[in-house]
Design a protein around this motif. Sequence first.
Motif, PDB file in Angstrom:
ATOM      1  N   CYS A 179      15.627  44.269   9.874  1.00  0.00           N
ATOM      2  CA  CYS A 179      16.448  45.356  10.391  1.00  0.00           C
ATOM      3  C   CYS A 179      16.588  45.385  11.901  1.00  0.00           C
ATOM      4  CB  CYS A 179      15.883  46.692   9.904  1.00  0.00           C
ATOM      5  SG  CYS A 179      15.874  46.791   8.109  1.00  0.00           S
ATOM      6  N   ARG A 180      16.043  44.391  12.599  1.00  0.00           N
ATOM      7  CA  ARG A 180      16.191  44.385  14.050  1.00  0.00           C
ATOM      8  C   ARG A 180      17.619  43.987  14.408  1.00  0.00           C
ATOM      9  NH1 ARG A 180      12.513  39.352  14.399  1.00  0.00           N
ATOM     10  NH2 ARG A 180      14.014  37.705  14.081  1.00  0.00           N
ATOM     11  N   PRO A 181      18.128  44.527  15.511  1.00  0.00           N
ATOM     12  CA  PRO A 181      19.484  44.174  15.925  1.00  0.00           C
ATOM     13  C   PRO A 181      19.559  42.695  16.271  1.00  0.00           C
ATOM     14  CG  PRO A 181      18.584  45.948  17.299  1.00  0.00           C
ATOM     15  CD  PRO A 181      17.486  45.468  16.392  1.00  0.00           C
ATOM     16  N   GLN A 182      20.665  42.092  15.917  1.00  0.00           N
ATOM     17  CA  GLN A 182      20.883  40.689  16.237  1.00  0.00           C
ATOM     18  C   GLN A 182      21.489  40.579  17.627  1.00  0.00           C
ATOM     19  OE1 GLN A 182      20.100  37.905  14.063  1.00  0.00           O
ATOM     20  NE2 GLN A 182      18.865  39.654  13.458  1.00  0.00           N
TER      21      GLN A 182
ATOM     22  N   GLU B  66      21.287  48.285   3.730  1.00  0.00           N
ATOM     23  CA  GLU B  66      21.729  49.582   4.257  1.00  0.00           C
ATOM     24  C   GLU B  66      21.570  49.700   5.770  1.00  0.00           C
ATOM     25  OE1 GLU B  66      23.003  53.683   3.811  1.00  0.00           O
ATOM     26  OE2 GLU B  66      23.182  51.951   2.523  1.00  0.00           O
ATOM     27  N   GLU B  67      20.413  49.309   6.292  1.00  0.00           N
ATOM     28  CA  GLU B  67      20.126  49.538   7.711  1.00  0.00           C
ATOM     29  C   GLU B  67      21.024  48.746   8.654  1.00  0.00           C
ATOM     30  OE1 GLU B  67      16.130  49.912   5.541  1.00  0.00           O
ATOM     31  OE2 GLU B  67      17.934  48.725   5.370  1.00  0.00           O
ATOM     32  N   THR B  68      21.443  47.567   8.232  1.00  0.00           N
ATOM     33  CA  THR B  68      22.212  46.706   9.131  1.00  0.00           C
ATOM     34  C   THR B  68      23.660  46.525   8.720  1.00  0.00           C
ATOM     35  OG1 THR B  68      21.678  44.683   7.907  1.00  0.00           O
ATOM     36  CG2 THR B  68      20.130  45.363   9.657  1.00  0.00           C
TER      37      THR B  68
ATOM     38  N   LYS C 258      17.596  34.950   9.201  1.00  0.00           N
ATOM     39  CA  LYS C 258      16.858  35.697  10.217  1.00  0.00           C
ATOM     40  C   LYS C 258      15.485  35.090  10.395  1.00  0.00           C
ATOM     41  CE  LYS C 258      19.223  40.008   9.891  1.00  0.00           C
ATOM     42  NZ  LYS C 258      19.109  41.359  10.331  1.00  0.00           N
TER      43      LYS C 258
ATOM     44  N   LYS D  70      17.571  49.272   0.744  1.00  0.00           N
ATOM     45  CA  LYS D  70      16.947  49.658   2.005  1.00  0.00           C
ATOM     46  C   LYS D  70      15.621  48.898   2.078  1.00  0.00           C
ATOM     47  CE  LYS D  70      15.114  53.689   4.377  1.00  0.00           C
ATOM     48  NZ  LYS D  70      14.858  55.130   4.297  1.00  0.00           N
TER      49      LYS D  70
ATOM     50  N   GLU E 188      24.607  44.320   6.780  1.00  0.00           N
ATOM     51  CA  GLU E 188      24.764  42.912   6.415  1.00  0.00           C
ATOM     52  C   GLU E 188      24.828  42.785   4.901  1.00  0.00           C
ATOM     53  OE1 GLU E 188      22.349  40.113   9.246  1.00  0.00           O
ATOM     54  OE2 GLU E 188      21.210  41.933   8.806  1.00  0.00           O
TER      55      GLU E 188
END
Length: 112
Positions: free
Chosen positions: A100-103, A9-11, A32, A90, A13
């Motif tokens: 959930c960190r931005p890539q 959900e958060e990303t 990741k 989630k 992906e």
Amino acid sequence: MIHHTVVIEETGESYRCAPNESLLAGMERLGKRGIPVGCRGGGCGVCKVEVLAGSYTKRVMSRAYVSAEEEAAGQVLACRVYPTSDVRLKVIGKMAKNVCRPQPPTASAAAV
């Protein structure tokens, strides 16, 4: 072989996961760095997620990390859950920081 799509959900992906594969095993294929996977046996609580949609089967999880109420609300350990349909989840455990960190943008995206 049947595969189900799992969406984080958060990303936004997604990854494919076979019914005989845990949600955590499929998540690891996202590549990741730093996904903490802990014991992989339901005893450490590192991979806690909340299933927002979809169906699954589950194996025994430590009550120290997932109460009966949490489990009834869809909060489970990804290492002990196997999809029986497409799933949307989630990340709520210790994995959230890394999953959930931005890539960083890829070279091709940066050139656009």
